[in-house]
Design an enzyme around this catalytic site. Structure first.
Site, PDB file in Angstrom:
ATOM      1  N   LYS A 102      43.619  49.870  32.707  1.00 64.17           N
ATOM      2  CA  LYS A 102      43.586  48.534  33.298  1.00 64.17           C
ATOM      3  C   LYS A 102      44.998  48.064  33.613  1.00 64.17           C
ATOM      4  O   LYS A 102      45.849  48.176  32.727  1.00 64.17           O
ATOM      5  CB  LYS A 102      42.935  47.579  32.301  1.00 64.17           C
ATOM      6  CG  LYS A 102      42.936  46.145  32.714  1.00 64.17           C
ATOM      7  CD  LYS A 102      42.359  45.300  31.632  1.00 64.17           C
ATOM      8  CE  LYS A 102      42.500  43.847  32.035  1.00 64.17           C
ATOM      9  NZ  LYS A 102      42.089  42.960  31.006  1.00 64.17           N
ATOM     10  N   LYS A 111      46.285  49.393  28.598  1.00 65.59           N
ATOM     11  CA  LYS A 111      46.266  48.098  29.269  1.00 65.59           C
ATOM     12  C   LYS A 111      47.708  47.656  29.492  1.00 65.59           C
ATOM     13  O   LYS A 111      48.477  47.516  28.540  1.00 65.59           O
ATOM     14  CB  LYS A 111      45.522  47.067  28.417  1.00 65.59           C
ATOM     15  CG  LYS A 111      45.553  45.667  29.005  1.00 65.59           C
ATOM     16  CD  LYS A 111      44.679  44.708  28.237  1.00 65.59           C
ATOM     17  CE  LYS A 111      44.803  43.303  28.799  1.00 65.59           C
ATOM     18  NZ  LYS A 111      43.992  42.340  28.070  1.00 65.59           N
TER      19      LYS A 111
HETATM   20  C1  PBG Z   1      42.265  39.257  27.572  1.00 60.46           C
HETATM   21  C2  PBG Z   1      42.019  39.847  28.893  1.00 60.46           C
HETATM   22  C3  PBG Z   1      42.758  39.682  30.088  1.00 60.46           C
HETATM   23  C4  PBG Z   1      42.035  40.351  31.082  1.00 60.46           C
HETATM   24  C5  PBG Z   1      40.921  40.901  30.468  1.00 60.46           C
HETATM   25  N1  PBG Z   1      40.941  40.601  29.114  1.00 60.46           N
HETATM   26  C6  PBG Z   1      43.948  38.898  30.373  1.00 60.46           C
HETATM   27  C7  PBG Z   1      45.241  39.229  29.789  1.00 60.46           C
HETATM   28  O1  PBG Z   1      45.400  40.202  29.051  1.00 60.46           O
HETATM   29  O2  PBG Z   1      46.156  38.468  30.051  1.00 60.46           O
HETATM   30  C8  PBG Z   1      42.406  40.423  32.530  1.00 60.46           C
HETATM   31  C9  PBG Z   1      41.245  40.619  33.455  1.00 60.46           C
HETATM   32  C10 PBG Z   1      41.528  40.309  34.869  1.00 60.46           C
HETATM   33  O3  PBG Z   1      42.661  39.991  35.290  1.00 60.46           O
HETATM   34  O4  PBG Z   1      40.570  40.401  35.646  1.00 60.46           O
HETATM   35  N2  PBG Z   1      43.229  39.832  26.793  1.00 60.46           N
END
Ligand code: PBG
Length: 331
Positions: free
Chosen positions: A254, A201
């Site tokens: 992601k 991520k």
């Molecule tokens: C929480 C999380 C996030 C997303 C999914 N889970 C935000 C982040 O890490 O700031 C992003 C999902 C999206 O942008 O559609 N940690």
């Protein structure tokens, strides 16, 4: 007239493109609603459907309204839904994350009761629940305390599993959390609940619209000390290998669109079920351009999804899930 004698070979790539029937026959990648996972935002209340300005077509809903969306997901044959909770109260430890009466456990119970066959995945993270908006507990100097956060994540994951979640999806990017969650779930008897880990991520600008949706913008600083540097690909493979060693059942890359090389590499190297998350910014950019008439929204939606599948993703988490399923059904 063109002299055809110059032709170096009789190969003509255009032959198999000459009709839709031929193109369909030789198509290498096919999308199916069963591979889409639809993210939904749930909060307390009744009759609530609050549109998210930065994500046209996406809303925060109360549980009763969420059930309508769950029904649509079932009717469309979508693979599953992914729940994010917006709690009534936030504090430094994010304690409402493990409240069994909180929005996510309440939604899980309601959906599983009404639609037992609809797969329900829950996001496990602290950022929606902490008042500072970071994904874990803070040390006095404002760093995210990795090891102290693990226990909070485990409490949250257990609250979701107790409510009946089919899959737990930790998105916090703390080290060792997959092993910790696996052990906590197993000890509580949830040996059959799979973990879908947000393994690679990235600290991405494409999460911008989500932070309005989930009300999880960090109050200070950013997430670069726990989410990955967008410049790194090999590191993603290390992250994925570690999560697999720790017991992840499904791994995730992601965002998706800007990381197709990472998706392809992870699929090649691991062969594990692989999810890719087409995040809020990817969705909203297509929506915004389509609203202005700058791109054909439907075509851009389907092209963005088929590219993610072509790169190697087995399942795609996307805000387009319902629209894309409807598009597939029309053809
Ligand atoms: C929480 C999380 C996030 C997303 C999914 N889970 C935000 C982040 O890490 O700031 C992003 C999902 C999206 O942008 O559609 N940690």
């Amino acid at each position: 007239m063109t002299d055809r004698a110059f032709t170096a070979s009789s190969v003509r790539m255009r032959r198999l493109r000459s009709s839709e029937a031929l193109r369909r026959l030789v198509r290498e990648t096919r999308l199916h609603p069963a591979q889409f996972i639809w993210p939904l935002f749930v909060r307390s209340g009744t009759g609530l459907r609050a549109p998210i300005g930065s994500m046209p077509g996406v809303s925060q809903t109360s549980v009763d309204e969420l059930l309508r969306d769950a029904e649509r997901a079932v009717a469309a044959g979508i693979g599953g839904i992914l729940l994010f909770g917006i709690p009534d109260t936030k504090d430094a430890t994010g304690s409402s994350a493990w409240d069994p009466q909180g929005p996510v456990p309440s939604a899980v119970r309601a959906v599983k009761q009404a639609f037992p066959d609809l797969l329900v995945i829950t996001d496990v993270c602290m950022c929606e629940y902490t008042d500072h908006g970071h994904c874990g507990l803070l040390t006095p100097n404002g760093d995210v305390d990795n090891d102290a956060t693990l226990d909070l994540l485990a409490r949250e994951a257990l609250a979701h599993a107790e409510a009946g979640a089919d899959i737990i999806a930790p998105s916090d990017m703390m080290d060792h959390r997959v092993a910790y969650l696996r052990q906590a779930l197993d000890k509580a008897g949830h040996t059959q609940v799979p973990i879908m880990s947000y393994a690679a991520k990235y600290a991405s600008a494409f999460y911008g619209p989500f932070r309005e949706a989930a009300e999880s913008t960090p109050a200070f600083g950013d997430r670069r000390s726990y989410q990955m540097d967008p410049a790194n690909g090999l590191e993603a493979l290390r992250e994925v290998r570690l999560d697999i060693e720790e017991g992840a059942d499904i791994v995730m890359v992601k965002p998706a669109g800007a990381y197709l090389d990472v998706i392809a590499a992870v699929k090649r190297e691991t062969g594990l079920p692989l999810a890719a998350y087409q995040v809020s910014g990817e969705y909203s950019m297509i929506k915004a351009a389509a609203e202005r008439g700058w791109v054909d929204g439907d075509r851009a939606m389907m092209e963005s999804l088929v590219a993610i599948a072509r790169a190697g993703a087995d399942m795609i988490i996307t805000y387009f899930a319902l629209d894309a399923a409807a598009h597939l059904a029309r053809r």
